[in-house]
Design an enzyme around this catalytic site. Sequence first.
Site, short mmCIF file in Angstrom:
data_model
loop_
_atom_site.label_atom_id
_atom_site.label_comp_id
_atom_site.label_asym_id
_atom_site.label_seq_id
_atom_site.Cartn_x
_atom_site.Cartn_y
_atom_site.Cartn_z
N HIS A 121 2.11 -0.81 -1.65
CA HIS A 121 1.21 -1.61 -2.83
C HIS A 121 1.81 -2.88 -2.89
O HIS A 121 2.78 -3.26 -2.69
CB HIS A 121 1.76 -1.07 -4.41
CG HIS A 121 0.85 -1.34 -5.24
ND1 HIS A 121 0.75 -2.58 -5.99
CD2 HIS A 121 -0.33 -0.53 -5.78
CE1 HIS A 121 -0.41 -2.63 -6.83
NE2 HIS A 121 -0.93 -1.44 -6.78
N ASP A 161 -3.29 6.32 -5.78
CA ASP A 161 -4.38 7.09 -4.82
C ASP A 161 -3.59 8.30 -4.22
O ASP A 161 -4.23 9.21 -3.71
CB ASP A 161 -4.91 6.08 -4.00
CG ASP A 161 -5.80 5.06 -4.53
OD1 ASP A 161 -5.51 4.01 -4.53
OD2 ASP A 161 -6.65 5.48 -5.42
C1 SDX Z 1 -4.99 0.35 -5.02
O1 SDX Z 1 -3.57 -4.24 -6.20
C2 SDX Z 1 -3.67 -3.08 -7.17
O2 SDX Z 1 -3.15 -3.20 -8.24
C3 SDX Z 1 -4.44 -2.08 -6.32
C4 SDX Z 1 -4.44 -0.81 -7.25
C5 SDX Z 1 -5.28 -0.99 -8.68
O3 SDX Z 1 -4.99 -0.16 -9.69
O4 SDX Z 1 -6.03 -1.79 -8.66
O5 SDX Z 1 -3.10 -0.46 -7.53
C6 SDX Z 1 -5.21 0.33 -6.61
O6 SDX Z 1 -5.79 -0.34 -4.43
C7 SDX Z 1 -3.71 1.14 -4.44
C8 SDX Z 1 -3.14 0.74 -3.13
C9 SDX Z 1 -4.51 1.68 -2.37
N1 SDX Z 1 -4.28 1.45 -1.12
C10 SDX Z 1 -3.75 2.41 0.05
O7 SDX Z 1 -3.03 3.35 -0.39
C11 SDX Z 1 -3.97 1.79 1.49
C12 SDX Z 1 -2.66 2.21 2.28
N2 SDX Z 1 -1.55 0.83 1.90
C13 SDX Z 1 -1.78 -0.27 2.52
O8 SDX Z 1 -2.99 -0.64 3.09
C14 SDX Z 1 -0.98 -1.61 1.86
O9 SDX Z 1 0.25 -0.94 1.50
C15 SDX Z 1 -1.78 -2.28 0.67
C16 SDX Z 1 -3.08 -2.52 0.98
C17 SDX Z 1 -1.77 -1.10 -0.44
C18 SDX Z 1 -0.77 -3.34 0.42
O10 SDX Z 1 -0.92 -4.12 1.43
P1 SDX Z 1 0.03 -5.52 1.27
O11 SDX Z 1 0.46 -5.78 0.24
O12 SDX Z 1 -1.02 -6.48 2.15
O13 SDX Z 1 1.06 -5.17 2.32
P2 SDX Z 1 1.23 -5.32 3.93
O14 SDX Z 1 0.01 -4.58 4.66
O15 SDX Z 1 1.63 -6.85 4.21
O16 SDX Z 1 2.47 -4.23 4.25
C19 SDX Z 1 3.75 -4.98 4.35
C20 SDX Z 1 4.36 -3.94 5.62
C21 SDX Z 1 3.70 -4.10 6.81
O17 SDX Z 1 4.55 -3.86 7.90
P3 SDX Z 1 5.36 -5.20 8.61
O18 SDX Z 1 4.20 -6.15 8.91
O19 SDX Z 1 5.95 -5.86 7.50
O20 SDX Z 1 6.01 -4.48 9.96
O21 SDX Z 1 4.28 -2.56 5.27
C22 SDX Z 1 3.23 -1.98 6.11
C23 SDX Z 1 2.73 -3.01 6.74
O22 SDX Z 1 2.14 -2.61 8.02
N3 SDX Z 1 2.54 -0.76 5.17
C24 SDX Z 1 2.10 0.18 5.93
C25 SDX Z 1 1.74 0.79 4.80
N4 SDX Z 1 1.47 -0.20 3.79
C26 SDX Z 1 2.18 -1.15 3.90
N5 SDX Z 1 2.60 1.09 6.81
C27 SDX Z 1 2.22 2.36 7.16
N6 SDX Z 1 1.31 2.82 5.98
C28 SDX Z 1 1.12 2.30 4.88
N7 SDX Z 1 0.39 2.80 3.91
#
Ligand code: SDX
Length: 428
Positions: free
Chosen positions: A307, A364
Amino acid sequence: MSGKATLEYDGKKIELDAAIGSENEVGLDITKLRANTGMITLDPGYGNTGSCTSDITFIDGEKGILRYRGYAIEELAEKSSFMETAYLILYGHLPSQKELNDFDSGVAAEAGLHYSMKSHFDGFPDNAPPMAILSSMLNTLACYNTELLTTATEGDGFDIPASKIISKVRTIAAWAYRTSRGRPYMPPCPNLSYSGNFLHMMFSQPFDLHEIVPEVEKAIDLFLLLHADHEQNCSTSTVRMVGSSRANLFSSVAAGVGALWGPLHGGANAAVIEMLENIHTNGIKLSDYVDAAKDKNSDTKLMGFGHRVYKSFDPRAKILKEHVDRVLKALEIDDPLLDIAKQLEEVARHDEYFIERNLYPNVDFYSGILLRAIGIPVNMFTVLFAIGRMPGWIANWREMLSHNQRICRPRQVYTGENLRPYVPIGNR
Ligand code: SDX
């Protein structure tokens, strides 16, 4: 805490005021930065940028705190209802009994759709994605309410469209489902609760009314309450962005549906179920799946994990995890996907990659299992997220306009070609 910061660059110094929130968050005010220095800030994805001040929702991502208008999500989940919480988010206080009754009946009275809207539903192909239907039909509502296409933030000019949209989004969602099943549209039943009426419009058949099971009605209501607002997430920011051009409420929330559809945002609840089904059906080892999710070269993510704001447990995920257990027991359902989800959580929670990146289950991760247990099809999961988020979108649209905020128009840092002369096609 001093209310000033000093920025120095290339021999120039500028003092920045600090906006300090009621929970002591500090936002450096850069509204005069470009005028005074010619410089802008750069923050793709806005991870470090506050777009507004807001009184609606507070999140402390480090502590896993979520409050709507100062009330803890845990208390609201236990003691409130979606309708009462929607009123709280819209109007800023818990309603008196009369206020709640009036709000409830106002929403109930608006559940119907103009008969000619039926022809719009009939025009969609059976495999039309419900989120596409939802977005287009919210815009279509504007065609039937031209007198409400204003940016009123007080009185009937706001209350009526707000109630209409909160009520009709549920009917549109149910009819989108029935379109996809080739079933006749089920008119709303005024003496059912908000969530009960949704279940009725989704699953009743002519002369065979759907039995509203209390545990299922409560589960839907809790799901909607937990999704009702979440400060400046992608879809809420979209609603604010569109509304900032003084677009009406119907088109602003229709845009929010588009943003919510993405698998990184509201589409994640469906993606979690697809992930769990893939693991279950193909007997994938959990550790192998987690390894794939860690591998930058794979396009695998652990859906429902991570998140932008929560760097500890999403409090909504905790509440849903407990509630899923209760609902499955009450309905005597033994869903293997729930066991897989819990084991996956356990594996990930002990994995360095997830620990050092503070990746926890988000709202989720368990919500899809709850919806699946109560018979909601996967392609309707994000639609239910939109129904729940509607009060939050509307409250943010209203707050932005009541602050008389300027139109949202971010700047950029240009990295393209410098000036070059046109080359006639014969010389290219
Ligand atoms: C919602 O914003 C809100 O409030 C949203 C929400 C709401 O109520 O409106 O809470 C609802 O959208 C919840 C999120 C649902 N999405 C997912 O579950 C999809 C999976 N999660 C990721 O796509 C990600 O965690 C996000 C999109 C939720 C957040 O993305 P960020 O903040 O841009 O984080 P990032 O992609 O920069 O991740 C930081 C690191 C990265 O690794 P490094 O580059 O540092 O090595 O964490 C890794 C990412 O690759 N990472 C994950 C991961 N989520 C982040 N690796 C594997 N699986 C994951 N799910």
